[in-house]
Design a protein around this motif. Structure first.
Motif, mmCIF file in Angstrom:
data_model
loop_
_atom_site.group_PDB
_atom_site.id
_atom_site.type_symbol
_atom_site.label_atom_id
_atom_site.label_comp_id
_atom_site.label_asym_id
_atom_site.label_seq_id
_atom_site.Cartn_x
_atom_site.Cartn_y
_atom_site.Cartn_z
ATOM 1 N N THR A 186 -2.263 -2.730 -5.353
ATOM 2 C CA THR A 186 -3.550 -3.261 -4.923
ATOM 3 C C THR A 186 -4.626 -2.186 -5.084
ATOM 4 O OG1 THR A 186 -3.349 -2.524 -2.621
ATOM 5 C CG2 THR A 186 -2.364 -4.663 -3.176
ATOM 6 N N LYS A 187 -5.893 -2.627 -4.988
ATOM 7 C CA LYS A 187 -6.986 -1.658 -5.041
ATOM 8 C C LYS A 187 -6.885 -0.650 -3.900
ATOM 9 C CE LYS A 187 -10.820 -3.824 -7.525
ATOM 10 N NZ LYS A 187 -11.380 -2.638 -8.187
ATOM 11 N N ARG A 188 -6.427 -1.113 -2.743
ATOM 12 C CA ARG A 188 -6.274 -0.211 -1.599
ATOM 13 C C ARG A 188 -5.206 0.845 -1.888
ATOM 14 N NH1 ARG A 188 -7.407 0.646 3.554
ATOM 15 N NH2 ARG A 188 -5.789 1.314 4.997
ATOM 16 N N GLU A 191 -6.853 3.419 -4.111
ATOM 17 C CA GLU A 191 -7.814 4.247 -3.401
ATOM 18 C C GLU A 191 -7.111 5.268 -2.511
ATOM 19 O OE1 GLU A 191 -11.295 5.941 -2.439
ATOM 20 O OE2 GLU A 191 -10.946 4.414 -3.976
ATOM 21 N N GLN A 192 -6.060 4.837 -1.821
ATOM 22 C CA GLN A 192 -5.325 5.762 -0.951
ATOM 23 C C GLN A 192 -4.658 6.860 -1.773
ATOM 24 O OE1 GLN A 192 -2.732 3.074 1.193
ATOM 25 N NE2 GLN A 192 -4.119 3.014 2.945
#
Length: 201
Positions: A186-188, A191-192
């Motif tokens: 996922t995009k999350r 980013e993490q």
């Protein structure tokens, strides 16, 4: 000992909000290029990359590399179809391979050093499977002796390699690889990962 490598990269990145996961970059390279070049750098045998969704965007990233590029038209049905497609392309043309190494493109920390260590463990411990341990999971990258090819070909849908590994734990050597838990779905997730990587610089 000759190892054929299959890089699984057919997914549609459905949870990435429009981004193509295979084309995300890490250390200046796309994930697909980085993974494929690590496989080639092992220099143990042929490399097959399985594409499906977004093929026209992804394939140019592999231009000029000495690989076999194959399409899995059944990619929406799950990972098993990509495994079969890759094995068919690999085994039909290289029946002399001793083992098959399976890689995913969304584990960005996979390196040549890790793959070489897996190969060394395989030679030293003489087990039929070498798989990576991260947290409570054991899975890819994973190396399978050729006797497991028939069993892998029998997988259906989303039943993946972990199912084979768990069934044969007594014939499996484990390689610690905590960074294998990084899974960019996922995009999350992305980013993490990027935040953690920047903090580590």
């Amino acid at each position: 000992m000759k190892i054929g490598t299959i890089v699984l990269a057919a997914g549609d990145s459905s949870r990435m909000g429009g981004d193509v996961k295979q084309l995300l970059t890490y250390k200046g390279q796309t994930l697909i290029r980085r993974t494929t070049e690590s496989a080639l750098a092992l220099q143990r045998g042929p490399v097959v990359v399985v594409l499906g969704a977004n093929r026209n965007q992804i394939a140019p990233e592999l231009a000029g590399l000495p690989i076999t590029l194959v399409d899995n038209p059944t990619w929406p049905s799950g990972q098993a179809g990509s495994l079969k497609t890759g094995l068919a392309a690999l085994y039909l043309t290289h029946k002399d391979i001793d083992a098959v190494l399976i890689l995913h493109i969304d584990q960005p920390i996979v390196s040549l050093g890790l793959l070489q260590h897996m190969f060394d463990v395989w030679k030293d411990e003489e087990k039929g499977i070498v798989a990576c341990r991260y947290g409570t999971q054991i899975g890819v990258p994973a190396l399978f002796y050729r006797t497991y090819i028939t069993e892998i070909l029998q997988l259906q849908g989303d039943k993946g390699l972990q199912w084979v590994i768990v069934r044969h734990r007594d014939d499996c050597s484990e390689v610690p690889f905590e960074a294998g838990a990084i899974d960019l779905n996922t995009k999350r997730d992305v980013e993490q990962f990027r935040q953690a990587y920047l903090q580590a610089q």
